[in-house]
Design a protein around this motif. Structure first.
Motif, PDB file in Angstrom:
ATOM      1  N   THR A  33      39.230 -86.025  55.249  1.00 18.39           N
ATOM      2  CA  THR A  33      38.809 -87.337  54.730  1.00 18.39           C
ATOM      3  C   THR A  33      38.181 -87.218  53.340  1.00 18.39           C
ATOM      4  O   THR A  33      38.204 -88.173  52.565  1.00 18.39           O
ATOM      5  CB  THR A  33      37.821 -88.033  55.686  1.00 18.39           C
ATOM      6  N   TYR A  37      38.433 -89.709  49.723  1.00 18.38           N
ATOM      7  CA  TYR A  37      37.369 -90.147  48.796  1.00 18.38           C
ATOM      8  C   TYR A  37      37.602 -89.587  47.397  1.00 18.38           C
ATOM      9  O   TYR A  37      37.324 -90.237  46.394  1.00 18.38           O
ATOM     10  CB  TYR A  37      35.986 -89.733  49.321  1.00 18.38           C
ATOM     11  N   ARG A  89      41.240 -81.721  43.294  1.00 15.57           N
ATOM     12  CA  ARG A  89      40.432 -80.526  43.579  1.00 15.57           C
ATOM     13  C   ARG A  89      39.528 -80.092  42.437  1.00 15.57           C
ATOM     14  O   ARG A  89      39.065 -78.958  42.419  1.00 15.57           O
ATOM     15  CB  ARG A  89      41.354 -79.360  43.985  1.00 15.57           C
ATOM     16  N   GLY A 127      34.817 -84.267  57.563  1.00 19.90           N
ATOM     17  CA  GLY A 127      34.177 -85.168  56.603  1.00 19.90           C
ATOM     18  C   GLY A 127      32.665 -85.102  56.698  1.00 19.90           C
ATOM     19  O   GLY A 127      32.092 -84.022  56.883  1.00 19.90           O
ATOM     20  N   ASP A 129      30.876 -88.239  58.038  1.00 17.31           N
ATOM     21  CA  ASP A 129      30.412 -89.242  59.008  1.00 17.31           C
ATOM     22  C   ASP A 129      31.419 -89.430  60.134  1.00 17.31           C
ATOM     23  O   ASP A 129      31.468 -90.485  60.749  1.00 17.31           O
ATOM     24  CB  ASP A 129      30.212 -90.586  58.290  1.00 17.31           C
ATOM     25  N   ARG A 185      22.231 -91.138  51.149  1.00 20.92           N
ATOM     26  CA  ARG A 185      22.762 -92.452  50.801  1.00 20.92           C
ATOM     27  C   ARG A 185      22.464 -93.404  51.971  1.00 20.92           C
ATOM     28  O   ARG A 185      22.258 -92.983  53.123  1.00 20.92           O
ATOM     29  CB  ARG A 185      24.258 -92.360  50.510  1.00 20.92           C
TER      30      ARG A 185
HETATM   31  O1   DC Z   1      34.564 -82.653  51.553  1.00 21.49           O
HETATM   32  P1   DC Z   1      34.734 -82.943  50.076  1.00 21.49           P
HETATM   33  O2   DC Z   1      33.896 -82.059  49.205  1.00 21.49           O
HETATM   34  O3   DC Z   1      36.172 -82.941  49.656  1.00 21.49           O
HETATM   35  O4   DC Z   1      34.206 -84.454  49.887  1.00 21.49           O
HETATM   36  C1   DC Z   1      34.025 -85.027  48.623  1.00 21.49           C
HETATM   37  C2   DC Z   1      32.949 -86.099  48.708  1.00 21.49           C
HETATM   38  O5   DC Z   1      33.413 -87.198  49.488  1.00 21.49           O
HETATM   39  C3   DC Z   1      31.650 -85.663  49.360  1.00 21.49           C
HETATM   40  O6   DC Z   1      30.687 -85.238  48.426  1.00 21.49           O
HETATM   41  C4   DC Z   1      31.152 -86.888  50.083  1.00 21.49           C
HETATM   42  C5   DC Z   1      32.365 -87.735  50.268  1.00 21.49           C
HETATM   43  N1   DC Z   1      32.792 -87.834  51.660  1.00 21.49           N
HETATM   44  C6   DC Z   1      32.201 -88.802  52.432  1.00 21.49           C
HETATM   45  O7   DC Z   1      31.301 -89.494  51.958  1.00 21.49           O
HETATM   46  N2   DC Z   1      32.606 -88.999  53.718  1.00 21.49           N
HETATM   47  C7   DC Z   1      33.574 -88.239  54.251  1.00 21.49           C
HETATM   48  N3   DC Z   1      33.962 -88.475  55.503  1.00 21.49           N
HETATM   49  C8   DC Z   1      34.180 -87.220  53.479  1.00 21.49           C
HETATM   50  C9   DC Z   1      33.752 -87.027  52.179  1.00 21.49           C
END
Ligand code: DC
Length: 280
Positions: A33, A37, A89, A127, A129, A185
């Motif tokens: 997920t 984002y 990335r 993710g 949440d 947040r």
């Molecule tokens: O896991 P990642 O580093 O690829 O995620 C990038 C950003 O996305 C992370 O800093 C917070 C957000 N994120 C989120 O708020 N909820 C999720 N389920 C997955 C990622």
């Protein structure tokens, strides 16, 4: 009915590597997920929209379509029909995702896509949440963490191996800032679900973590009657107190769990499973 595994945790804890490995072994669909984002964050960057301006980001959300596809077994992310799997990335896209994922409208946009994917497939979804908000009924929830020092060291090594220059101190600072933002947040902050199993990977190898999670999946998929009953109620109660949001979610990375199997996993079935075992 689909079988869903939620893996949440801070950046750099190894969630995607582990989730992908578990998905390969189980045949479940891996759903990253964070990539969704990142795709939205990337759109704002591409269009020169100020990521700190929530209203501006909200106004442009309707222009964005995010889609996941599976090509030769690998998850691909499409942003308005462009495959952005590589472009998301970067450090900038991660930063933009972290900032804009705090916005209500952004989260609402992705919620349905994530839930629909999980309702139609057996998934391992990672993710921040997933266990708390997206799939509160997931059959298994894992909170995967590691100390910020260890996460920074892993990232530093990764960059050096790619021939890129990096500063270990800067990386650790960035990781800690991202943790703080993700955990504080207002909407869906990163925190451990009450019924999640805590896995601290600081001193574990990828295959050790993968095996731990696969064993949990097999246990939860087994016939309820064969599942072990809750063996150590007092011990588990103590652990769950340890994992109250203020303690585990805000400082999970500074408190590596002991490395005994008993501390990496909870033997007690959650309430939903108990109900199932009772034939409800
Ligand atoms: O896991 P990642 O580093 O690829 O995620 C990038 C950003 O996305 C992370 O800093 C917070 C957000 N994120 C989120 O708020 N909820 C999720 N389920 C997955 C990622």
């Amino acid at each position: 009915m689909s079988f869903n595994v939620a893996i949440d945790g801070p950046a750099g804890a190894g969630k995607s590597t582990i989730a992908r490995a578990c998905a390969e072994k189980t045949g479940f669909l891996y759903v990253d997920t964070g990539a969704m984002y990142r795709a939205i964050g990337l759109y704002f960057l591409d269009q020169g929209i100020d990521i700190r301006d929530e209203e501006a980001c909200r106004e442009h959300l309707d222009e964005i379509s995010v889609r996941i596809a599976y090509e030769e077994g690998l998850q691909q992310i499409y942003l308005n029909d462009e495959n952005v799997s590589a472009r998301i990335r970067t450090q900038e896209a991660g930063e933009a995702a972290s900032v804009t994922s705090a916005y209500k409208a952004v989260r609402e946009k992705l919620l349905e896509l994530q839930r629909k994917t999980a309702s139609e497939n057996d998934v391992i979804m990672d993710g921040r949440d997933i266990g708390t908000t997206i799939l509160p009924e997931a059959e298994l929830k894992i909170y995967l963490t590691a100390s910020s020092e260890e996460r920074a060291r892993r990232r530093y090594k990764e960059l050096l191996e790619k021939g890129q220059e990096a500063s270990l101190d800067d990386i650790q600072k960035e990781i800690e800032e991202r943790d703080y933002r993700d955990m504080h947040r207002e909407i869906s902050p990163l925190k451990m679900a009450e019924d999640a199993v805590l896995v601290d990977s600081s001193d574990m190898t990828i295959s050790e973590v993968t095996e731990t999670i696969i064993a949990l999946i097999e246990e939860r998929k087994g016939e309820p009657a064969e599942e072990p009953a809750c063996e150590q109620p007092e011990k588990n109660a103590e652990r769950s107190t340890d994992k109250q949001p203020g303690k585990s979610a805000e400082q999970p990375t500074d408190e590596p769990a002991e490395k005994t199997p008993g501390n990496q996993r909870t033997n007690c079935r959650n309430e939903k499973q108990k109900e199932r075992a009772a034939g409800a």
